[in-house]
Design a protein around this motif. Structure first.
Motif, short mmCIF file in Angstrom:
data_model
loop_
_atom_site.label_atom_id
_atom_site.label_comp_id
_atom_site.label_asym_id
_atom_site.label_seq_id
_atom_site.Cartn_x
_atom_site.Cartn_y
_atom_site.Cartn_z
N UNK A 156 0.85 -1.20 0.00
CA UNK A 156 0.00 0.00 0.00
C UNK A 156 0.88 1.25 0.00
N UNK A 157 1.97 1.18 0.76
CA UNK A 157 2.89 2.31 0.80
C UNK A 157 3.54 2.53 -0.57
N UNK A 158 3.84 1.42 -1.26
CA UNK A 158 4.40 1.55 -2.62
C UNK A 158 3.40 2.27 -3.53
N UNK A 159 2.14 1.86 -3.44
CA UNK A 159 1.12 2.52 -4.29
C UNK A 159 1.07 4.01 -3.97
N UNK B 233 4.63 13.41 2.96
CA UNK B 233 4.94 12.69 1.72
C UNK B 233 6.34 12.09 1.80
N UNK B 234 7.28 12.87 2.35
CA UNK B 234 8.64 12.35 2.50
C UNK B 234 8.63 11.13 3.42
N UNK B 235 7.85 11.20 4.51
CA UNK B 235 7.80 10.08 5.46
C UNK B 235 7.30 8.80 4.78
N UNK B 236 6.29 8.95 3.94
CA UNK B 236 5.74 7.79 3.25
C UNK B 236 6.80 7.11 2.38
N UNK B 237 7.53 7.92 1.63
CA UNK B 237 8.50 7.33 0.71
C UNK B 237 9.72 6.80 1.47
N UNK C 262 11.93 3.35 1.03
CA UNK C 262 13.31 3.53 0.57
C UNK C 262 14.30 2.62 1.29
N UNK C 263 14.37 2.73 2.63
CA UNK C 263 15.40 1.98 3.35
C UNK C 263 15.16 0.48 3.23
#
Ligand code: SF4
Lengths: 478, 223
Positions: free
Chosen positions: A48-51, A252-256, A260-261
């Motif tokens: 869901x986070x990827x979407x 938005x940064x938090x979501x990505x 990322x990590x």
């Protein structure tokens, strides 16, 4: 840096024959894949986070001009400076000007692929300014005069014995008899050598994983802490970032960040995620007195609105190369420029031209793993196919390939002729294949038969078998 | 035409967008004015005590050491114990955070406390975190007059005090707190999210602690 992408095939041959490299590449296969999988499995919301990450970046790209303006406004408000650079040359000039004004002699650098893209180190050196890479992997390859072979693990192509030899060659001031046989001692030595560089530097240059329009903030994500020492100790901090690093808000940064990590190193969160906004504030005991952001276009604006726009969602996590059988086999240097693996196969032709990088989108087995693991859901194989089409349209493929395809197309569009030709050709090949039914060598197929035999066809075409067996197959299905 | 104008023009041309398009502008302004929350993992959405327990567990998983004390007054003794147990000199670098300054350090006669930013020679730094993040065992450090960023990176050992009531479930809650504390659209110069001690896997992908930042991260959770 010198582009060797046109000789991808020769590069690969060299890479396959390089025993040291092959040993080191084993670490990619062994390390990254399992760690990512464990981290992903531990977070049920990962897909869901990827979407959502994809949706955020799609929204940004569709409104990029507006967010760039909003971002610039906030940087200026917080006392920083934004410099716009259309080309690599412009970006290098801007950095040089800032360094000159700061009377800089030494510049420390956190890891930044953009500075590789614009060839900043060679340029600064030629201008009499000494750049010092501080990420351990980057430091090692700088000592060797090499370039990164991986976007997050720049020295993944090396073994510890090679690093030891380089440290002994360069760190002449240290005792000759010291023990450097283990990675621990190598790390310790790099740590103490670089400590004095941080304090000596006049300017620190970092990259950016994100630029936040809401606050005018740049974000870097690291594990070592070198990017932080690079930006808080020198008097001037320069951030190098390309246009598409923008995200609207802190949320938005938090979501990505969450994808990322996990995709990169299999960590839930990298050790240091650092948000920097402007220069130090009145009363702050440390931090840079000047804060500059260089916003680089270098071809990205022309990817917008094309079939390659989605590539601009890339967050440089490296998952696609970590899972790529071609990357596993040849490593990053064979790709011949800054960006290797599947993301490089799509991005490199956009940035340096398909005439130079045409081999890269062809270096794929189309297994689809890159797209499966890409946290930003970038359809990498589809885009590689787009490049192949463009390459063909522009007549960049070799003549034999074009004639071969042309000939095939002629028959493929005429099914009766195709059937006739194949029913004549197969028995001939089958006979020529001999008792073993294999070819050790076949004209025009040397690239295949050099490494393995080609099985001879069985004697009947698929269409013939289908006609005969088809009825019974269909009956069984029914 | 300036480089800025040229780039913005190219972006608009490629997107086929007009600068006068009010709907686009409104969409961007709206997102900036009221940031959507996104997907918040269930992992950190817990009751108060469970959240603190998760924070400690996640921090230990990334090789931080964690200690819980009952009251802020207990912190100086905990710091002294840490130094003694590891044979470290009785000297710490400690910005000037008011929450730390209010603690009874004077009781520890032999402990040297150096205020201000950290330097080359500091072995141990003590800081106060502004927020903790349970989902990943992360601490958030806001820079400011009493909170030099150098203390987070230069010493070999970093001891960080975090108040249990400042531990949030997720990253987005920290962002909300930042907006509350500094005002909308405002930030401290540096916000460090720290998750475990510094590390590198750059040599043969072997994970080693203590790359350029602290080799050891010790968290003291108060309450
Ligand atoms: S293309 Fe996807 S997987 Fe590859 S580096 Fe970019 S974001 Fe990561």
């Amino acid at each position: 840096m010198q582009i060797t992408s046109p000789s991808f095939k020769e590069n690969s041959r060299g890479a396959l024959a390089d025993a040291q490299l092959q040993k080191a590449l084993g670490n990619v296969r062994a390390g990254f894949i399992d760690k990512r999988l464990k981290a992903v499995e531990a977070l049920p919301e990962f897909d869901l986070l990827r979407d959502n990450a994809r949706a955020i970046k799609d929204h940004v790209l569709a409104h990029l001009d507006l967010y760039l303006e909003a971002y610039e406004k906030k940087v200026t408000e917080s006392g920083g400076h934004v410099h716009w650079a259309e080309t690599a040359e412009d970006a290098r000039r801007i950095v040089l000007d800032i360094c000159r004004k700061a009377n800089a002699r030494t510049v420390t650098k956190g890891k930044s692929m953009i500075t590789e893209e614009i060839g900043l180190n060679d340029f600064l050196e030629a201008e009499g300014i000494r750049p010092v890479e501080t990420d351990l992997g980057e430091y090692i390859i700088q000592l060797r005069g090499e370039h990164p072979s991986h976007i997050i693990a720049p020295a993944v192509h090396l073994n510890k014995e090679q690093v030891e030899a380089d440290f002994r060659r360069v760190h002449k001031h240290l005792a000759e008899g010291r023990d450097l046989s283990e990675p621990e001692s190598l790390l310790g030595e790099a740590r103490s050598v670089l400590r004095s560089e941080y304090f000596a530097a006049d300017v620190g240059i970092t990259g950016a994983n994100f630029l936040v329009a809401e606050t005018g903030t740049s974000i870097i994500v690291t594990n070592e802490g070198n990017g932080d020492l690079t930006q808080i100790l020198p008097r001037v901090h320069i951030v190098m970032a390309s246009l598409e690093k923008i995200v609207p808000t802190l949320d938005d940064a938090s979501q990505i960040l969450r994808v990322l990590a996990r995709s990169a190193t299999g960590q839930d969160m990298s050790v240091y995620t650092t948000l920097s906004t402007g220069p130090r504030r009145p009363g702050d005991p440390d931090g840079p007195e000047e804060y500059h952001v260089v916003l680089l276009d270098n071809g990205r604006s022309s990817m917008l609105g094309t079939e390659f726009q989605e590539m601009l969602r890339c967050i440089r996590c490296g998952a696609c190369m970590n899972h790529c059988p071609v990357y596993h086999a040849v490593g990053g240097h064979a790709y011949g420029w800054v960006y290797p693996g599947p993301m490089g196969a799509v991005l490199t032709p956009s940035l340096i031209g398909v005439d130079k990088a045409g081999h890269l989108p062809n270096a794929s087995t189309f297994c689809g793993r890159c797209e499966e693991v890409c946290p930003m859901r970038i359809p990498l194989p589809k885009m590689m196919r787009h490049w192949r089409e463009r390459e063909f349209e522009r007549g960049l493929n070799p003549a034999t390939q074009r004639y071969g395809l042309g000939l095939w197309a002629f028959f493929a569009k005429r099914p009766r002729l195709y059937r006739l030709a194949s029913s004549l050709g197969i028995p001939v090949l089958s006979l020529l294949g001999g008792g073993k039914r294999r070819f050790r060598y076949l004209p025009l197929a040397g690239g295949w038969t050099k490494y393995r035999d080609l099985p001879a066809p069985e004697g009947r075409t698929f269409m013939q078998q289908w006609r005969d067996g088809g009825a019974s197959v269909r009956a069984r299905v029914a | 035409m300036s480089a800025r104008e040229a780039i913005l023009k190219k972006v608009r041309a490629s997107l086929g967008a007009s600068p006068e398009d009010g709907a686009r502008r409104e969409a961007a302004e709206h997102r900036l004015a009221s940031p959507p929350r996104g997907i918040i993992p269930a992992r950190g959405q817990l009751g108060d005590e469970e959240r603190v327990v998760l924070f400690c567990k996640m921090a230990e998983k990334v090789s931080a050491s964690v200690q819980r004390v009952e009251r802020a007054e207990d912190v100086p003794a905990a710091v002294a114990d840490y130094l003694r147990a590891r044979n470290l000199p009785a000297s710490v670098r400690m910005g000037g955070d008011p929450r730390l300054e209010a603690m009874p350090w004077a009781r520890l006669k032999s402990l040297e406390i150096k205020n201000g930013k950290a330097g080359y020679e500091d072995e141990v730094g003590v800081s106060h975190a502004s927020v903790g993040v349970a989902e990943t065992g992360t601490i958030a450090m806001f820079s400011g007059p009493g909170n030099p960023t150098t203390v987070n990176f230069l010493p070999e050992h970093h001891i960080v005090v975090v108040d249990a009531k400042d531990i949030e479930g997720d990253l987005e809650s920290v962002m909300s707190r930042v907006r509350e504390k500094f005002g909308k659209g405002q930030m401290p110069r540096t916000l460090n999210f720290i998750t475990g001690p510094s590390r590198s896997g750059d040599i043969e992908q072997k994970l080693l602690l203590g790359a350029h930042g602290p080799r050891a991260l010790h968290l003291i959770v108060v309450g």
